[in-house]
Design a protein around this motif. Structure first.
Motif: not given
Length: 283
Positions: A164-165, A189, A209, A241, A274-275
């Motif tokens: 995500d980052t 991404k 994403q 997610t 966020g992965t």
């Protein structure tokens, strides 16, 4: 019937109940916040790690187990009656954990029959091999049969991490500062995987994403189109997610089973919050 015991390290990200049921021994790596050291999965689980990651201004680092950590486990298993020990670990291209296990094997070779295996993988890519090995051991398979099973499975696992980052890849030295800044501004991404040599590489970089998830579907179709598969959906923070990702995957693949699991502190320190990741294997 010979008794084969299976050992791995904490980066395999195997849920505790499954480890316990299959008798899998885990040697933890460590995650460090400055001078504070925590054993992965022992002193600090995923939820505590990601909470601390969000609140701490310190970028975490990681360290491998010492040979003494492995010797303690190997000797105990030998004393408990294990005829053979198969020890399966994080890719040697990503960590010194495999080498540490080899050193400890050489130090107690006369006391225990130990086979150290380089998974050439990470996270649930290791975990799938370990679980299959432990299930085979429970069925009374021999050491050589289990090693053949591991080698066969390793060729068929597909895995993709959607990061995500870019911050953690930058701080971990995998990409430069300019690339991280430029990518963040454009909402890039990265899609990561692990090659046959066990090296993490960037498969593609996609803007947004949803587009990245669709790109992973395209990549997986090369190996799994028309084949029944089992899936593990792994995530650092935000199971929703991972569930969204699975909803997309099941539209395109014949999924026979799915499991959800946390990506633990050591792998999480390198990929960041966020992965999400998909691990697939044909059945």
């Amino acid at each position: 019937m010979s008794q084969v015991r299976i050992v791995t390290d904490s980066t395999a990200d195997i849920p505790a109940d499954l480890r316990e049921r299959l008798g899998i021994e885990v040697v933890p790596l460590k995650v460090l916040f400055g001078s504070e050291a925590f054993r992965d999965g022992v002193d600090m689980g995923p939820e505590q790690f990601y909470d601390k990651l969000a609140s701490s201004g310190i970028f975490p680092t990681t360290s491998q187990p010492s040979p003494a950590d492995f010797i303690q486990v190997y000797e105990r298993l030998a004393d408990e009656g294990a005829d053979s020990i198969i020890s399966i670990h994080l890719s040697s291209q990503l960590s010194g954990t495999y080498q540490s296990a080899l050193v400890s094997k050489s130090m107690i070779d006369e006391k225990a029959d130990i086979e150290v295996v380089d998974s050439r993988s990470a996270s649930c890519g290791i975990g799938m091999l370990v679980v299959a090995a432990a299930e085979a051991a429970k069925q009374g398979k021999s050491k050589s049969e289990i090693l053949e099973r591991i080698a066969s499975l390793r060729q068929n696992i597909g895995l993709y991490f959607l990061v995500d980052t870019l911050e953690y890849l930058h701080k971990g030295g995998r990409i430069g500062k300019a690339a991280a800044l430029f990518g963040s501004l454009l909402n890039i991404k990265p899609i990561l995987s692990v090659n046959d040599d066990g090296v993490v590489y960037s498969v593609d970089k996609v803007r947004g994403q949803k587009k990245a998830m669709n790109r992973i579907v395209e990549l997986m179709q090369k190996d799994f189109a028309g084949k029944p598969i089992d899936l593990i959906m792994a995530y650092t923070t935000g199971r929703e997610t991972a569930e969204e990702f699975f909803s997309l995957l099941k539209q395109h693949f014949d999924v026979k089973s799915v499991q959800y699991t946390h990506i633990g502190p050591v792998i999480g320190a390198h990929v960041g919050p966020g992965t999400v990741a998909a691990f697939a294997i044909p059945v």
